[in-house]
Every structure is written in C-alpha cells, then in structure tokens.
Write a protein that holds these residues in place. Sequence first.
Motif, PDB file in Angstrom:
ATOM      1  N   ARG A  41       0.819  -1.217   0.000  1.00  0.00           N
ATOM      2  CA  ARG A  41       0.000   0.000   0.000  1.00  0.00           C
ATOM      3  C   ARG A  41       0.850   1.264   0.000  1.00  0.00           C
ATOM      4  O   ARG A  41       0.449   2.297  -0.541  1.00  0.00           O
ATOM      5  CB  ARG A  41      -0.925  -0.011   1.215  1.00  0.00           C
ATOM      6  CG  ARG A  41      -2.057  -1.027   1.090  1.00  0.00           C
ATOM      7  CD  ARG A  41      -2.873  -1.113   2.344  1.00  0.00           C
ATOM      8  NE  ARG A  41      -4.035  -2.004   2.179  1.00  0.00           N
ATOM      9  CZ  ARG A  41      -4.606  -2.675   3.151  1.00  0.00           C
ATOM     10  NH1 ARG A  41      -4.119  -2.578   4.400  1.00  0.00           N
ATOM     11  NH2 ARG A  41      -5.639  -3.465   2.927  1.00  0.00           N
ATOM     12  N   GLU A  42       2.032   1.176   0.581  1.00  0.00           N
ATOM     13  CA  GLU A  42       2.899   2.354   0.650  1.00  0.00           C
ATOM     14  C   GLU A  42       3.592   2.622  -0.673  1.00  0.00           C
ATOM     15  O   GLU A  42       3.798   3.787  -1.049  1.00  0.00           O
ATOM     16  CB  GLU A  42       3.948   2.160   1.747  1.00  0.00           C
ATOM     17  CG  GLU A  42       4.902   3.343   1.897  1.00  0.00           C
ATOM     18  CD  GLU A  42       5.914   3.159   3.012  1.00  0.00           C
ATOM     19  OE1 GLU A  42       6.780   4.040   3.162  1.00  0.00           O
ATOM     20  OE2 GLU A  42       5.829   2.130   3.732  1.00  0.00           O
ATOM     21  N   HIS A  43       3.957   1.560  -1.404  1.00  0.00           N
ATOM     22  CA  HIS A  43       4.826   1.732  -2.563  1.00  0.00           C
ATOM     23  C   HIS A  43       4.159   1.470  -3.913  1.00  0.00           C
ATOM     24  O   HIS A  43       4.776   1.705  -4.946  1.00  0.00           O
ATOM     25  CB  HIS A  43       6.046   0.815  -2.419  1.00  0.00           C
ATOM     26  CG  HIS A  43       6.896   1.137  -1.230  1.00  0.00           C
ATOM     27  ND1 HIS A  43       7.624   2.298  -1.120  1.00  0.00           N
ATOM     28  CD2 HIS A  43       7.113   0.438  -0.076  1.00  0.00           C
ATOM     29  CE1 HIS A  43       8.282   2.317   0.034  1.00  0.00           C
ATOM     30  NE2 HIS A  43       7.974   1.204   0.685  1.00  0.00           N
ATOM     31  N   ILE A  44       2.926   0.976  -3.907  1.00  0.00           N
ATOM     32  CA  ILE A  44       2.200   0.752  -5.161  1.00  0.00           C
ATOM     33  C   ILE A  44       1.041   1.733  -5.212  1.00  0.00           C
ATOM     34  O   ILE A  44       0.318   1.906  -4.224  1.00  0.00           O
ATOM     35  CB  ILE A  44       1.682  -0.695  -5.252  1.00  0.00           C
ATOM     36  CG1 ILE A  44       2.853  -1.685  -5.189  1.00  0.00           C
ATOM     37  CG2 ILE A  44       0.899  -0.906  -6.543  1.00  0.00           C
ATOM     38  CD1 ILE A  44       2.429  -3.131  -5.116  1.00  0.00           C
ATOM     39  N   SER A  45       0.840   2.381  -6.340  1.00  0.00           N
ATOM     40  CA  SER A  45      -0.204   3.401  -6.445  1.00  0.00           C
ATOM     41  C   SER A  45      -1.576   2.804  -6.195  1.00  0.00           C
ATOM     42  O   SER A  45      -1.846   1.641  -6.540  1.00  0.00           O
ATOM     43  CB  SER A  45      -0.165   4.060  -7.825  1.00  0.00           C
ATOM     44  OG  SER A  45      -0.634   3.169  -8.815  1.00  0.00           O
ATOM     45  N   ALA A  46      -2.452   3.617  -5.610  1.00  0.00           N
ATOM     46  CA  ALA A  46      -3.814   3.170  -5.327  1.00  0.00           C
ATOM     47  C   ALA A  46      -4.519   2.744  -6.609  1.00  0.00           C
ATOM     48  O   ALA A  46      -5.341   1.813  -6.613  1.00  0.00           O
ATOM     49  CB  ALA A  46      -4.592   4.281  -4.627  1.00  0.00           C
ATOM     50  N   GLN A  47      -4.192   3.411  -7.722  1.00  0.00           N
ATOM     51  CA  GLN A  47      -4.817   3.084  -9.002  1.00  0.00           C
ATOM     52  C   GLN A  47      -4.528   1.640  -9.398  1.00  0.00           C
ATOM     53  O   GLN A  47      -5.384   0.955  -9.972  1.00  0.00           O
ATOM     54  CB  GLN A  47      -4.308   4.032 -10.082  1.00  0.00           C
ATOM     55  CG  GLN A  47      -4.915   3.791 -11.457  1.00  0.00           C
ATOM     56  CD  GLN A  47      -4.355   4.738 -12.501  1.00  0.00           C
ATOM     57  OE1 GLN A  47      -3.489   5.561 -12.208  1.00  0.00           O
ATOM     58  NE2 GLN A  47      -4.856   4.629 -13.722  1.00  0.00           N
ATOM     59  N   HIS A 179       6.069  -1.994 -11.586  1.00  0.00           N
ATOM     60  CA  HIS A 179       5.277  -1.207 -10.634  1.00  0.00           C
ATOM     61  C   HIS A 179       4.806  -2.063  -9.452  1.00  0.00           C
ATOM     62  O   HIS A 179       4.665  -1.548  -8.335  1.00  0.00           O
ATOM     63  CB  HIS A 179       4.066  -0.594 -11.342  1.00  0.00           C
ATOM     64  CG  HIS A 179       4.415   0.490 -12.321  1.00  0.00           C
ATOM     65  ND1 HIS A 179       5.130   1.616 -11.963  1.00  0.00           N
ATOM     66  CD2 HIS A 179       4.140   0.611 -13.655  1.00  0.00           C
ATOM     67  CE1 HIS A 179       5.288   2.403 -13.024  1.00  0.00           C
ATOM     68  NE2 HIS A 179       4.698   1.810 -14.058  1.00  0.00           N
ATOM     69  N   TYR A 180       4.551  -3.338  -9.712  1.00  0.00           N
ATOM     70  CA  TYR A 180       4.078  -4.220  -8.643  1.00  0.00           C
ATOM     71  C   TYR A 180       5.225  -4.887  -7.871  1.00  0.00           C
ATOM     72  O   TYR A 180       4.962  -5.606  -6.892  1.00  0.00           O
ATOM     73  CB  TYR A 180       3.178  -5.323  -9.228  1.00  0.00           C
ATOM     74  CG  TYR A 180       1.778  -4.864  -9.573  1.00  0.00           C
ATOM     75  CD1 TYR A 180       0.878  -4.490  -8.577  1.00  0.00           C
ATOM     76  CD2 TYR A 180       1.341  -4.821 -10.900  1.00  0.00           C
ATOM     77  CE1 TYR A 180      -0.416  -4.081  -8.891  1.00  0.00           C
ATOM     78  CE2 TYR A 180       0.053  -4.413 -11.230  1.00  0.00           C
ATOM     79  CZ  TYR A 180      -0.821  -4.043 -10.221  1.00  0.00           C
ATOM     80  OH  TYR A 180      -2.103  -3.638 -10.525  1.00  0.00           O
TER      81      TYR A 180
END
Length: 273
Positions: A41-47, A179-180
């Motif tokens: 949750r901290e390092h991957i965008s909410a989108q 990104h993931y």
Amino acid sequence: MSWVILSLSDWKTRSKSDRQMAHAENAAALLAARAVVSDAREHISAQLLQVSGRALYSPASTLVSGSPYYFLGVNPGEAPDVGQIHSSITVEADLTRLEEGHVAEHGYLDEQWKSHAPGSAPIQVRGQQLFALLSGDPKEDGRALLRRTPTSNFVLQRSTSVEALRQRTGSSESELALHYWPFHQAVIRETNCEAVITHAVGIARYLAGAFGLGVGTVRPSGWGGTLANCYAWRLREGPMLLAVPNLSRYSPDGLREPALRAFFQEFLTSLEK
C-alpha cells in the motif's frame, strides 16, 4: 492402570503444546502478512490496487512456512464463474483478506480454474510437477512443498490475456510488473527465500535488465523453439531468480525433466547435488 493415566496426561500436555504452537505460528503469519500488505500500500499506487486482481495465491502461513521458494506466474486470468471470490476481487480487497488471515486456499492446489476440478487445470498440474522436481525427487508428489510455498504473479492485475492487459492499461506486462515489484520485495523479505521461481521468462528478463542484472546465465530447458532456455540471476534482494518457460505451453516432465533437474541442482543449495 497407571500407564494409561500417564499416557492420557502426556497426550493432553502435547495437545496443549500443539495448540500453543499453532497459535504462535498463526500470529507470526499474520504479522508477516501485515508487513507485506503495508509495503504494498505504501509503494504501489492506489490506481494499481483498485483493479480486479489478486495478491497472494496462498495463505499467510506460507510466508512463515520455511519454504525456500517463492513461485510467480505472469498475471491472474479472468475466470467465467463470477460467483467465486477469486474471479472478481480487487487487488486491494485481496490484500485485506491476506492481512486478516482470510486466505485459506492455495491457488495451484485448491482453486477451481475454469471447468477443471480443483487443482487439476493444466497449469496447476504442471506447477505440481515442477515442485516435484524442486522437492529433489521427480518421482515424489510436489504438492506438499507447493502447499508450503507462497505463490503469486509478477502482475497482480487480472486480464483474459497479456494482449488485453496491454490494451486496457496502455502498458506492457513487464512495465506493470516493475510497478508491482514492491509487493514481491516484501514477500522476499518476510520469507527469506532462497529462490524466486517463475514461469514468466519475458518479465523476468525485463526486470533483470531494469535492475542491472545483465542477461543472466542461460541453460537448456529440454525443449526447443522460443521455449528452449531457462535463465538464472542473483537478485539484489538476495535470492536467485530462476525462470523456466511458461507452464501454459511447457510441461516440466518427460524429456524436459533431466534438463530442468540439472538447472535447479546447479543454482539451488537446497537441492542435493
């Protein structure tokens, strides 16, 4: 009679000890799961989390099981049965399930994929065959080791195909995997695994380039054409990254077994040489 009483007493003591051990293991699993989810949750965008997809394909207990491996595919597929939670859940909702200890099934063993019986879809069966080799004996059943092993996909977002994924997101599966990656870094940290095993060669090679790891060590897969090679790198996080051809087309048994066994024995200290 005294022997019977002592035996019952001993049984009760062991039973209580077992319950205490199970409680401690469950607590450790939840702590590890919450740490992984927090990093995601901290390092991957909410989108990228508020989309249909999956996080971990195995219970939180696999994060503290002691398995030397972490197993990754490409990305979750879309299943026809929307009544199954793993067919429509978002990545964020799956992270919540993980941190709350609500993930009970192992994707490669217990879930029903398409019209196949649970654990019997072709990729599930080939995953089990792969883990039979990783267990050190191809004649053994690989399901016990696989059940202890955390399992996921490089890309947590769901799609019917990689082509559909590209069209919908405007990014390649490899770009999305980058990104993931923080989710997978967190799993690697919590498990302290020896190797990340993947059947997503293209993504593994892209990430290795992005991480500055070079072309890697290339070994034969026992097959030909575009599926002729396996690849090995040492990740900066510590474990090996070992890539074999995609299990949607590549079956790790029969004529391919000797090449795969040699590949794993070369790069895994957990296997007897």
